[in-house]
Design an enzyme around this catalytic site. Sequence first.
Site, PDB file in Angstrom:
ATOM      1  N   ARG A 106     -11.271  16.897  16.039  1.00  0.00           N
ATOM      2  CA  ARG A 106     -10.730  17.851  17.013  1.00  0.00           C
ATOM      3  C   ARG A 106     -11.469  17.765  18.348  1.00  0.00           C
ATOM      4  O   ARG A 106     -10.904  18.048  19.395  1.00  0.00           O
ATOM      5  CB  ARG A 106     -10.760  19.263  16.424  1.00  0.00           C
ATOM      6  CG  ARG A 106     -12.129  19.768  16.090  1.00  0.00           C
ATOM      7  CD  ARG A 106     -12.097  20.989  15.172  1.00  0.00           C
ATOM      8  NE  ARG A 106     -11.797  20.632  13.794  1.00  0.00           N
ATOM      9  CZ  ARG A 106     -11.666  21.504  12.803  1.00  0.00           C
ATOM     10  NH1 ARG A 106     -11.792  22.794  13.046  1.00  0.00           N
ATOM     11  NH2 ARG A 106     -11.413  21.101  11.578  1.00  0.00           N
ATOM     12  N   LYS A 138      -6.077  10.029  16.744  1.00  0.00           N
ATOM     13  CA  LYS A 138      -7.491  10.134  16.369  1.00  0.00           C
ATOM     14  C   LYS A 138      -7.981   8.769  15.894  1.00  0.00           C
ATOM     15  O   LYS A 138      -7.504   8.248  14.884  1.00  0.00           O
ATOM     16  CB  LYS A 138      -7.659  11.188  15.260  1.00  0.00           C
ATOM     17  CG  LYS A 138      -9.073  11.215  14.638  1.00  0.00           C
ATOM     18  CD  LYS A 138      -9.233  12.329  13.603  1.00  0.00           C
ATOM     19  CE  LYS A 138     -10.543  12.195  12.826  1.00  0.00           C
ATOM     20  NZ  LYS A 138     -10.707  13.222  11.784  1.00  0.00           N
ATOM     21  N   LYS A 194     -20.917  13.666   4.513  1.00  0.00           N
ATOM     22  CA  LYS A 194     -19.954  13.814   3.417  1.00  0.00           C
ATOM     23  C   LYS A 194     -20.584  13.336   2.107  1.00  0.00           C
ATOM     24  O   LYS A 194     -21.444  12.454   2.117  1.00  0.00           O
ATOM     25  CB  LYS A 194     -18.718  12.942   3.685  1.00  0.00           C
ATOM     26  CG  LYS A 194     -17.768  13.465   4.736  1.00  0.00           C
ATOM     27  CD  LYS A 194     -16.565  12.530   4.875  1.00  0.00           C
ATOM     28  CE  LYS A 194     -15.667  12.955   6.017  1.00  0.00           C
ATOM     29  NZ  LYS A 194     -14.926  14.199   5.774  1.00  0.00           N
ATOM     30  N   ASP A 246     -10.002   7.061   8.778  1.00  0.00           N
ATOM     31  CA  ASP A 246     -10.060   8.174   9.725  1.00  0.00           C
ATOM     32  C   ASP A 246      -9.599   7.770  11.131  1.00  0.00           C
ATOM     33  O   ASP A 246      -9.537   8.609  12.028  1.00  0.00           O
ATOM     34  CB  ASP A 246     -11.457   8.793   9.753  1.00  0.00           C
ATOM     35  CG  ASP A 246     -11.394  10.309   9.926  1.00  0.00           C
ATOM     36  OD1 ASP A 246     -10.347  10.896   9.609  1.00  0.00           O
ATOM     37  OD2 ASP A 246     -12.380  10.884  10.413  1.00  0.00           O
TER      38      ASP A 246
END
Length: 473
Positions: free
Chosen positions: A325, A239, A251, A262
């Site tokens: 995802r 990812k 967020k 991330d």
Amino acid sequence: MSLFSSPFLAKPRKTHIPVTLVAEKNYDSWLAAQSAQVKALCNESGFNPKNAQTLPVRDKAGRLERVFAGVRSPVDVYDLAKSVAYLRKALSSDFLKDASFEIQADGFSQEDVTQAHIGWGLGCYKFESYKNNKSTSPSLVIAKSANKKRIQGFVESIFLTRNLVNIPANDMGPDELEKAAADLASRHKQEISVIRDKDLLRKNFPMIFEVGKASVRRPRLLDFYWGNPKHPKVTLVGKGVCFDTGGLDIKTSQYMLTMKKDMGGAAHVLGLAHLIMTLKLPVRLRVLIPAVENAIDGNAYRPSDILKSRKGMTVEVGNTDAEGRLVLADAIAYACEEKPELIVDFATLTGAARVALGYDIPALFTNREKIADEIKALSAQPEVGESVWPLPLWAPYRKDMDSSVADISSTGKGPAGATTAALFLKEFVDETIEWVHMDVYAWEQNGKAGRPQGGADTGLRAIFAWLEKRYGQ
Ligand code: BES
Ligand code: ZN
Ligand code: ZN
């Protein structure tokens, strides 16, 4: 800035100091064989090799003559990191700049000596490229009895992973991540291919495009191969969300603060690939990284949007913060098209995995139960010493992602968020292919010897140990 920079020296310096390893298990017999002076020193200082303690020994003139480094049996990878932490505190940086160290390990196995060197190397890790005043680490000359290639492989791979995570998002966007992957590929004489921006739509990677389209730093898919095409095909997918604002489902500041990490999955995959290639594991390796920024803009994708995926399934966006995802789904579907034997993905995918296992333990999901047992057992071996824990791909929770308007929703309703995310990915995996999904934190929260606070490798060594066991000669 070098992403690999080695903490080891090629030649000794003027002041060259031996570091004698002292094993916990034969400490008593070791001590009995020492001079009266050393016995007194060890006894009076309460030296105890079990806790990986370090003991400096000075000559009559008061100069540092040698260092005793206590180690567990077998040597834990972080044992010598503790010695480095000790020496950094006990010695001035002026002294360290002129000195070098060398591990003496008579009677130790090559594995132990090598592990000790890796620990020393990790102990030297600091992310200081943005600081004007840098600290000094004690420099080690690699001992002849150690496996130099292995030491360099591990230390460089872990430094690479940590550096990629630590570099802030202003300097680590999709462009820079692409450059890091291309540089790594070219270091191993391979070429990278990149599908950028609108080409993602033309070549049918709609979800990678959708997640990344709001950023001026355009989304892309990085792809390179290495190794003999006749060897078993292993594909690593990482990812690469270079910054995760959460998108329109923004967020809060507390949670956004660490989101430069991330792309930690991509960082793990590049580090692991470097290790595999350096140690020449007999596999046909492929690396796939969807590199995007989950940004906010007028054209950002929205909660409730319905996306078409590469595989054809339609996905209702439950929350734009569940972006990882989506990009992984297209990359995994693509990976499956050439039918590798094994796919391993790494992703900083869910906060729920942290609620379940805390910061230190990566959550492992796999479509083969046997693999979960193998990796868990291996990760707990003292030679690896970094636990990884399986969580269930609990099929009944799949219905939590039923959507009234699309084939699937990107988010579930229940509390088992790490399982839901993994079940979502599973929809895009060809059942005939063995698949391992690592939901990792990629961050050291508190800081420990050899693991400074910040970007961290989490599960990289465990997965390598498993791959080496599975494919090594
Ligand atoms: N990158 C985060 C997951 C994350 C957060 C990992 C904090 C480690 C620490 C991911 O993109 C995300 O935000 N996931 C959401 C999913 C939810 C909206 C279904 C989460 O875990 O809260
Ligand atoms: Zn997110
Ligand atoms: Zn994310």
